[in-house]
Scaffold this motif. Structure first.
Motif, PDB file in Angstrom:
ATOM      1  N   UNK A 131       0.830  -1.216   0.000  1.00 52.87           N
ATOM      2  CA  UNK A 131       0.000   0.000   0.000  1.00 52.87           C
ATOM      3  C   UNK A 131       0.862   1.263   0.000  1.00 52.87           C
ATOM      4  N   UNK A 132       1.998   1.207   0.699  1.00 59.57           N
ATOM      5  CA  UNK A 132       2.872   2.380   0.781  1.00 59.57           C
ATOM      6  C   UNK A 132       3.572   2.663  -0.555  1.00 59.57           C
ATOM      7  N   UNK A 133       3.652   1.642  -1.412  1.00 60.50           N
ATOM      8  CA  UNK A 133       4.410   1.808  -2.659  1.00 60.50           C
ATOM      9  C   UNK A 133       3.545   2.332  -3.808  1.00 60.50           C
ATOM     10  N   UNK A 134       2.208   2.375  -3.601  1.00 61.24           N
ATOM     11  CA  UNK A 134       1.309   2.660  -4.717  1.00 61.24           C
ATOM     12  C   UNK A 134       1.384   4.078  -5.288  1.00 61.24           C
ATOM     13  N   UNK A 135       1.717   5.086  -4.428  1.00 59.01           N
ATOM     14  CA  UNK A 135       1.625   6.481  -4.924  1.00 59.01           C
ATOM     15  C   UNK A 135       2.845   6.943  -5.728  1.00 59.01           C
ATOM     16  N   UNK A 136       3.827   6.051  -5.961  1.00 65.10           N
ATOM     17  CA  UNK A 136       4.948   6.406  -6.832  1.00 65.10           C
ATOM     18  C   UNK A 136       6.081   7.189  -6.188  1.00 65.10           C
ATOM     19  N   UNK A 137       5.979   7.527  -4.889  1.00 69.69           N
ATOM     20  CA  UNK A 137       7.051   8.267  -4.211  1.00 69.69           C
ATOM     21  C   UNK A 137       8.299   7.402  -4.040  1.00 69.69           C
ATOM     22  N   UNK A 138       8.070   6.131  -3.707  1.00 72.47           N
ATOM     23  CA  UNK A 138       9.191   5.242  -3.390  1.00 72.47           C
ATOM     24  C   UNK A 138       9.843   4.716  -4.674  1.00 72.47           C
ATOM     25  N   UNK A 139      11.171   4.914  -4.771  1.00 73.93           N
ATOM     26  CA  UNK A 139      11.934   4.481  -5.950  1.00 73.93           C
ATOM     27  C   UNK A 139      12.769   3.233  -5.665  1.00 73.93           C
ATOM     28  N   UNK A 140      13.045   2.983  -4.360  1.00 78.49           N
ATOM     29  CA  UNK A 140      13.874   1.824  -4.002  1.00 78.49           C
ATOM     30  C   UNK A 140      13.420   1.214  -2.681  1.00 78.49           C
ATOM     31  N   UNK A 141      13.393  -0.124  -2.650  1.00 82.01           N
ATOM     32  CA  UNK A 141      13.114  -0.834  -1.402  1.00 82.01           C
ATOM     33  C   UNK A 141      14.348  -1.670  -1.078  1.00 82.01           C
ATOM     34  N   UNK A 142      14.953  -1.405   0.115  1.00 77.76           N
ATOM     35  CA  UNK A 142      16.136  -2.157   0.543  1.00 77.76           C
ATOM     36  C   UNK A 142      15.671  -3.294   1.446  1.00 77.76           C
ATOM     37  N   UNK A 143      15.877  -4.540   1.033  1.00 81.64           N
ATOM     38  CA  UNK A 143      15.487  -5.673   1.867  1.00 81.64           C
ATOM     39  C   UNK A 143      16.579  -5.899   2.907  1.00 81.64           C
ATOM     40  N   UNK A 144      16.286  -5.631   4.173  1.00 78.90           N
ATOM     41  CA  UNK A 144      17.277  -5.809   5.238  1.00 78.90           C
ATOM     42  C   UNK A 144      16.788  -6.852   6.237  1.00 78.90           C
ATOM     43  N   UNK A 145      16.230  -7.951   5.691  1.00 82.07           N
ATOM     44  CA  UNK A 145      15.882  -9.081   6.568  1.00 82.07           C
ATOM     45  C   UNK A 145      17.181  -9.796   6.909  1.00 82.07           C
ATOM     46  N   UNK A 146      17.145 -10.654   7.915  1.00 85.21           N
ATOM     47  CA  UNK A 146      18.367 -11.349   8.324  1.00 85.21           C
ATOM     48  C   UNK A 146      18.877 -12.288   7.234  1.00 85.21           C
ATOM     49  N   UNK A 147      20.184 -12.580   7.269  1.00 86.77           N
ATOM     50  CA  UNK A 147      20.789 -13.471   6.264  1.00 86.77           C
ATOM     51  C   UNK A 147      20.574 -14.931   6.631  1.00 86.77           C
ATOM     52  N   UNK A 148      19.357 -15.271   7.069  1.00 81.72           N
ATOM     53  CA  UNK A 148      18.983 -16.655   7.392  1.00 81.72           C
ATOM     54  C   UNK A 148      18.138 -17.182   6.234  1.00 81.72           C
ATOM     55  N   UNK A 149      17.863 -18.480   6.226  1.00 88.62           N
ATOM     56  CA  UNK A 149      17.040 -19.044   5.144  1.00 88.62           C
ATOM     57  C   UNK A 149      15.682 -18.360   5.128  1.00 88.62           C
ATOM     58  N   UNK A 150      15.069 -18.219   6.313  1.00 88.75           N
ATOM     59  CA  UNK A 150      13.749 -17.592   6.383  1.00 88.75           C
ATOM     60  C   UNK A 150      13.793 -16.121   5.954  1.00 88.75           C
TER      61      UNK A 150
END
Lengths: 200, 200
Positions: A131-150
């Motif tokens: 929902x936050x990405x729909x209005x076009x403001x966001x140009x990049x999403x950085x995935x900073x989840x842990x470096x685990x399998x999950x």
């Protein structure tokens, strides 16, 4: 240390025993300490628990913790609104903020996809991120989840949802940690460090 | 772990940091855990603190902790009223009770004589102990203060007050602990074990 037969004492010790990192003996040591505190001091601890639970809630935008209507990061006009860093937990927000390198916004998933533990995409705040990405403001999403399998699975699941929107999706680099020793690196870390090797 | 800028969060973490055995990082880990507990669970902890502080007080006879008018030991008709075991702290009462060998009463001094720390005989419950000895019921006082310099000093100070009353004063034996290794015993323990050696 012996079990104390006083019911309110044991009830107090048992409550402390449930906290992370506190075992049977430490819980009883803390309970005794609390009983020996001067008037008003133990009440500061119980009061701080009640206050934190009452005042702290999730930011309705990024789901970080806050005691204001929106969190300090979301309401800061100087933050870069074109980048969102996606993290598993609100704990990760303080760690990344302490680094003082990232000036964008956050999105706290509140977990990772883990079918074994019964956590499916619908149990995380993925819909809220989309929902936050729909209005076009966001140009990049950085995935900073842990470096685990999950963590990796969750990152690639979300990445597949975002890419069709034409938004850039990045992932934190993995490799040998600063000061890390090759001899003591695990195979997966070492293999990644090889595959992502850089020109010198 | 980074400092969280949320005031109620830091206040909660700081309260936990004051407890024995809990450092900076553990306090923050516990604070995060408390914020993530389901409704009502954190309140059990704050409630147990308030309840223990309200209900638990000192027994007016022996100064052990109790939630009744007199403590369970003082009000138990089966205890041997001719022997009083003198301890530094209410913590020692549970340890001795767990041993299940002693059937007499207790007297909690609430510390040891330590001029360096400003603790003089008048700051301990020595006068209250002497009052308990006046009616002639008590035939023996077992000094069970710790085997430290301060514990020994306190025991011998009290012993000198009691002996003129014609009451037997005894002291817990000191020596090499059960399973203890001579190689790793300190000199004072070893010297005492030699001096108090027994015929075989």
């Amino acid at each position: 240390m012996a079990k104390n037969t006083l019911v309110p004492f044991e009830r107090l010790a048992e409550q402390f025993e449930r906290l992370p990192g506190i075992g049977y003996r430490s819980a009883r040591r803390i309970a005794y300490y609390i009983l020996s505190l001067p008037e008003g001091e133990a009440e500061k601890l119980s009061g701080a628990i009640v206050e934190a639970r009452e005042k702290i809630h999730h930011c309705p935008v990024c789901y970080n913790l806050t005691d204001m209507e929106k969190c300090g990061i979301c309401s800061d006009p100087d933050r870069d609104r074109s980048v969102i860093c996606v993290v598993e937990s609100f704990r990760d927000v303080s760690v990344i903020e302490a680094m003082d390198e990232f000036s964008g916004l956050y999105h706290v998933l509140d977990g990772v996809i883990s079918p074994m533990k019964g956590v499916l995409p619908d149990n995380l705040r993925i819909k809220e991120l989309m929902d936050r990405l729909r209005d076009g403001t966001v140009k990049e999403v950085v995935m900073a989840t842990n470096a685990t399998i999950e963590g990796e699975t969750t990152a690639s699941y979300i990445s597949k949802l975002i890419k069709p929107l034409g938004i850039r999706v990045t992932r934190l680099a993995t490799g040998i940690p600063a000061g890390g020793n090759i001899e003591y690196s695990d195979e997966i870390t070492l293999a990644r460090a090889f595959n992502l090797r850089l020109d010198m």
